[in-house]
Design a protein around this motif. Structure first.
Motif, PDB file in Angstrom:
ATOM      1  N   LEU A 176      50.585  38.992  54.324  1.00 23.31           N
ATOM      2  CA  LEU A 176      49.887  39.307  52.901  1.00 23.31           C
ATOM      3  C   LEU A 176      50.375  38.130  51.985  1.00 23.31           C
ATOM      4  O   LEU A 176      49.498  37.668  51.168  1.00 23.31           O
ATOM      5  N   SER A 177      51.480  37.589  52.270  1.00 27.48           N
ATOM      6  CA  SER A 177      51.942  36.384  51.141  1.00 27.48           C
ATOM      7  C   SER A 177      51.119  35.174  51.419  1.00 27.48           C
ATOM      8  O   SER A 177      51.101  34.344  50.601  1.00 27.48           O
ATOM      9  N   SER A 178      50.201  34.792  52.694  1.00 25.46           N
ATOM     10  CA  SER A 178      49.482  33.686  52.879  1.00 25.46           C
ATOM     11  C   SER A 178      48.037  33.848  52.538  1.00 25.46           C
ATOM     12  O   SER A 178      47.177  32.936  52.871  1.00 25.46           O
ATOM     13  N   ILE A 179      47.503  35.017  52.041  1.00 21.64           N
ATOM     14  CA  ILE A 179      46.094  35.220  51.677  1.00 21.64           C
ATOM     15  C   ILE A 179      45.417  34.446  50.811  1.00 21.64           C
ATOM     16  O   ILE A 179      44.452  33.736  51.143  1.00 21.64           O
ATOM     17  N   ARG A 180      46.375  34.151  49.900  1.00 23.02           N
ATOM     18  CA  ARG A 180      45.517  33.348  48.636  1.00 23.02           C
ATOM     19  C   ARG A 180      45.471  31.647  48.854  1.00 23.02           C
ATOM     20  O   ARG A 180      44.370  31.053  48.693  1.00 23.02           O
ATOM     21  N   ASP A 181      46.347  31.435  49.956  1.00 17.64           N
ATOM     22  CA  ASP A 181      46.286  29.723  50.415  1.00 17.64           C
ATOM     23  C   ASP A 181      45.550  29.650  51.546  1.00 17.64           C
ATOM     24  O   ASP A 181      45.298  28.701  52.058  1.00 17.64           O
ATOM     25  N   SER A 182      45.180  30.771  52.117  1.00 15.40           N
ATOM     26  CA  SER A 182      44.427  30.547  53.472  1.00 15.40           C
ATOM     27  C   SER A 182      43.058  30.194  53.196  1.00 15.40           C
ATOM     28  O   SER A 182      42.309  30.533  52.300  1.00 15.40           O
ATOM     29  N   ASP A 183      42.384  29.450  54.135  1.00 12.81           N
ATOM     30  CA  ASP A 183      41.297  28.881  53.955  1.00 12.81           C
ATOM     31  C   ASP A 183      40.278  29.661  55.200  1.00 12.81           C
ATOM     32  O   ASP A 183      39.028  29.096  55.305  1.00 12.81           O
ATOM     33  N   LYS A 184      40.620  30.648  55.814  1.00  9.56           N
ATOM     34  CA  LYS A 184      39.848  31.211  56.712  1.00  9.56           C
ATOM     35  C   LYS A 184      38.875  32.338  56.441  1.00  9.56           C
ATOM     36  O   LYS A 184      38.100  32.890  57.137  1.00  9.56           O
ATOM     37  N   TYR A 185      39.044  32.563  54.836  1.00 10.44           N
ATOM     38  CA  TYR A 185      38.435  33.621  54.102  1.00 10.44           C
ATOM     39  C   TYR A 185      37.396  33.092  53.531  1.00 10.44           C
ATOM     40  O   TYR A 185      37.716  31.911  52.768  1.00 10.44           O
ATOM     41  N   SER A 186      36.182  33.764  53.310  1.00 10.31           N
ATOM     42  CA  SER A 186      35.237  33.572  52.392  1.00 10.31           C
ATOM     43  C   SER A 186      35.751  34.000  50.989  1.00 10.31           C
ATOM     44  O   SER A 186      36.602  34.691  50.915  1.00 10.31           O
ATOM     45  N   PHE A 187      34.864  33.615  49.897  1.00 14.97           N
ATOM     46  CA  PHE A 187      35.376  33.932  48.480  1.00 14.97           C
ATOM     47  C   PHE A 187      35.502  35.310  48.225  1.00 14.97           C
ATOM     48  O   PHE A 187      36.359  36.067  47.927  1.00 14.97           O
ATOM     49  N   LYS A 188      34.545  36.015  48.917  1.00 11.43           N
ATOM     50  CA  LYS A 188      34.417  37.728  48.691  1.00 11.43           C
ATOM     51  C   LYS A 188      35.307  38.160  49.532  1.00 11.43           C
ATOM     52  O   LYS A 188      36.252  39.055  49.030  1.00 11.43           O
ATOM     53  N   GLU A 189      35.706  37.793  50.792  1.00  8.92           N
ATOM     54  CA  GLU A 189      36.549  38.493  51.741  1.00  8.92           C
ATOM     55  C   GLU A 189      38.096  38.214  51.003  1.00  8.92           C
ATOM     56  O   GLU A 189      38.849  39.074  51.437  1.00  8.92           O
ATOM     57  N   LYS A 190      38.299  37.004  50.520  1.00  6.02           N
ATOM     58  CA  LYS A 190      39.684  36.627  50.237  1.00  6.02           C
ATOM     59  C   LYS A 190      40.109  37.604  48.974  1.00  6.02           C
ATOM     60  O   LYS A 190      41.039  38.024  48.931  1.00  6.02           O
ATOM     61  N   ASN A 191      38.906  37.971  48.077  1.00  5.64           N
ATOM     62  CA  ASN A 191      39.110  38.972  46.992  1.00  5.64           C
ATOM     63  C   ASN A 191      39.786  40.279  47.431  1.00  5.64           C
ATOM     64  O   ASN A 191      40.554  40.927  47.121  1.00  5.64           O
ATOM     65  N   ARG A 192      38.599  40.786  48.570  1.00  5.02           N
ATOM     66  CA  ARG A 192      38.907  42.073  49.268  1.00  5.02           C
ATOM     67  C   ARG A 192      40.423  42.065  49.947  1.00  5.02           C
ATOM     68  O   ARG A 192      41.218  42.971  49.867  1.00  5.02           O
ATOM     69  N   ALA A 193      40.761  40.818  50.623  1.00  4.20           N
ATOM     70  CA  ALA A 193      42.228  40.881  51.106  1.00  4.20           C
ATOM     71  C   ALA A 193      43.319  40.817  50.096  1.00  4.20           C
ATOM     72  O   ALA A 193      44.305  41.678  50.306  1.00  4.20           O
ATOM     73  N   LEU A 194      42.967  40.264  49.001  1.00  9.45           N
ATOM     74  CA  LEU A 194      44.023  40.282  47.960  1.00  9.45           C
ATOM     75  C   LEU A 194      44.084  41.671  47.240  1.00  9.45           C
ATOM     76  O   LEU A 194      45.234  42.147  46.832  1.00  9.45           O
ATOM     77  N   GLY A 195      43.063  42.405  47.267  1.00 12.30           N
ATOM     78  CA  GLY A 195      43.099  43.813  46.938  1.00 12.30           C
ATOM     79  C   GLY A 195      43.705  44.618  47.738  1.00 12.30           C
ATOM     80  O   GLY A 195      44.251  45.631  47.380  1.00 12.30           O
ATOM     81  N   THR A 196      43.784  44.316  48.970  1.00 13.99           N
ATOM     82  CA  THR A 196      44.499  45.334  49.963  1.00 13.99           C
ATOM     83  C   THR A 196      45.964  45.145  50.010  1.00 13.99           C
ATOM     84  O   THR A 196      46.722  45.984  50.024  1.00 13.99           O
ATOM     85  N   ALA A 197      46.338  43.780  49.433  1.00 17.05           N
ATOM     86  CA  ALA A 197      47.690  43.447  49.379  1.00 17.05           C
ATOM     87  C   ALA A 197      48.288  44.049  48.001  1.00 17.05           C
ATOM     88  O   ALA A 197      49.309  44.401  48.008  1.00 17.05           O
ATOM     89  N   ARG A 198      47.507  44.210  46.898  1.00 20.94           N
ATOM     90  CA  ARG A 198      47.971  44.831  45.770  1.00 20.94           C
ATOM     91  C   ARG A 198      48.170  46.135  45.864  1.00 20.94           C
ATOM     92  O   ARG A 198      48.936  47.016  45.553  1.00 20.94           O
ATOM     93  N   LYS A 199      47.278  46.861  46.956  1.00 23.76           N
ATOM     94  CA  LYS A 199      47.499  48.503  47.185  1.00 23.76           C
ATOM     95  C   LYS A 199      48.683  48.576  48.016  1.00 23.76           C
ATOM     96  O   LYS A 199      49.477  49.564  47.770  1.00 23.76           O
TER      97      LYS A 199
END
Length: 369
Positions: A176-199
């Protein structure tokens, strides 16, 4: 399965884990799938089915809670089991040694087979499934931690789980803590993953215990929460920017929730220091919305912990507020003024007089120059 030993419903656990594994959407490298309107209905039905399997798995997972469920804790049948079982079965169960499939083995199965599957689905396209994924990850961390603590309290630290087995909470936190700095996600998928971390953070705030979840999960994810107020660089459509705006709004609510709902009153002063260290770092961030959120967070955090702060922590909170007073953005300096007012309200009279004299001398020196 309520209050029954884990061995009695281990096949059900395996079945639910297998169903989630076989159906849950998974992240794939360089994947940016956009479904057509014709496939939207089928896609929605598929995701709805995934959500149902996740709910079933959570229902089974709750029964592995060794603190609230005596059947999971001591591997004994409840008193009312005689209604459902024959006398021979009861006699065999009462004279049996600890069951072959113990609680630790159930957890090992979950950690080995499902935890990697869930962490690879953080950017799930369906919002309801992201809710279920976040709550599943929280349940895994929450119930597993209570299982480990129970066996430690019984003097059975190694118990039925090897001390060499990896802690799923650490794996989940690293992911979870590495989502924002990860380069494996597309723009849209990174926002979704960050939303999961928020939840996930929201689950920790409302369902967890302050002594453990605040210390082990919320504080380590606090920098991610603040940094998620900053927009992600890169080209994006207006639709994607709208999704990002909703994400930022959600993190504002999450930060506000943490500052007002979480009180570290369990006697670990180091946790207060860790939060202040995060605020000190965020107070000098280049993005002014993050500095403003820091001032608002400090006002609530200091108000809730003012009687728990040490003298050094009081000085740290005061220095953060003062540093934000001279911010170039009016919104930040206004928020810092409110924060400073709350801090000074609990200062003793002698300390206030000393502080006023100190800044009068500084002002006179500046005016003399």
């Amino acid at each position: 399965i309520h209050h029954f030993p884990p061995s009695y419903f281990f096949p059900l656990l395996k079945w639910s884990v297998t169903k989630v594994q076989n159906t849950l959407w998974q992240h794939e490298a360089n994947e940016d799938v956009e479904e057509s309107n014709g496939a939207a209905s089928a896609m929605s039905d598929r995701f709805a089915l995934q959500g149902k399997w996740l709910l079933i798995f959570q229902a089974v997972l709750v029964e592995l809670d060794s603190e609230d469920d005596p059947g999971a804790a001591v591997c004994k049948l409840p008193w009312y089991s005689g209604i459902f079982m024959g006398m021979d079965d009861i006699k065999d169960a009462s004279t049996a040694t600890p069951t072959e499939i113990e609680l630790g083995q159930s957890w090992k199965y979950v950690n080995d087979h499902l935890t990697p599957c869930l962490t690879n689905a953080l950017g799930h396209p369906y919002d309801k499934c992201r809710d279920h994924i976040a709550s599943c990850l929280f349940r895994i961390c929450y119930v597993q931690r209570k299982f480990i603590n129970t066996y430690k309290a019984l003097g059975n630290e190694n118990g039925s789980q090897s001390s060499d087995d990896p802690d799923p909470g650490i794996e989940i936190m690293n992911k979870l803590s590495s989502i924002r700095d990860s380069d494996k996600y597309s723009f849209k998928e990174k926002n979704r993953a960050l939303g999961t971390a928020r939840k996930f953070v929201s689950c920790c705030v409302h369902w967890g215990d302050a002594k453990h979840e605040y210390s082990e999960f919320i504080i380590p994810l606090l920098p991610l929460a603040f940094k998620s107020l900053q927009t992600i660089e890169g080209e994006a459509s207006s639709e994607d920017r709208g999704i990002e705006a909703d994400l930022v709004k959600g993190y504002r609510y999450a930060i506000s929730d943490i500052s007002s709902s979480c009180v570290a009153c369990y006697g670990v002063s180091d946790d207060l220091t860790l939060v202040l260290d995060v605020l000190k770092e965020m107070s000098s961030h280049e993005y002014w919305q993050i500095r403003q959120a820091t001032a608002h967070f400090l006002r609530c955090f200091q108000g809730a912990h003012k009687f728990l702060f040490t003298e050094k922590q009081d000085e740290t909170s005061l220095s953060i507020a003062i540093s934000l007073l001279a911010d170039e953005r009016r919104e930040v300096s206004t928020a810092a003024t409110s924060t400073l007012t709350g801090i000074l309200a609990v200062f003793p009279q002698a300390a206030l007089e000393e502080l006023v004299s100190k800044y009068i001398r500084i002002a006179n020196k500046v005016r003399g120059c």
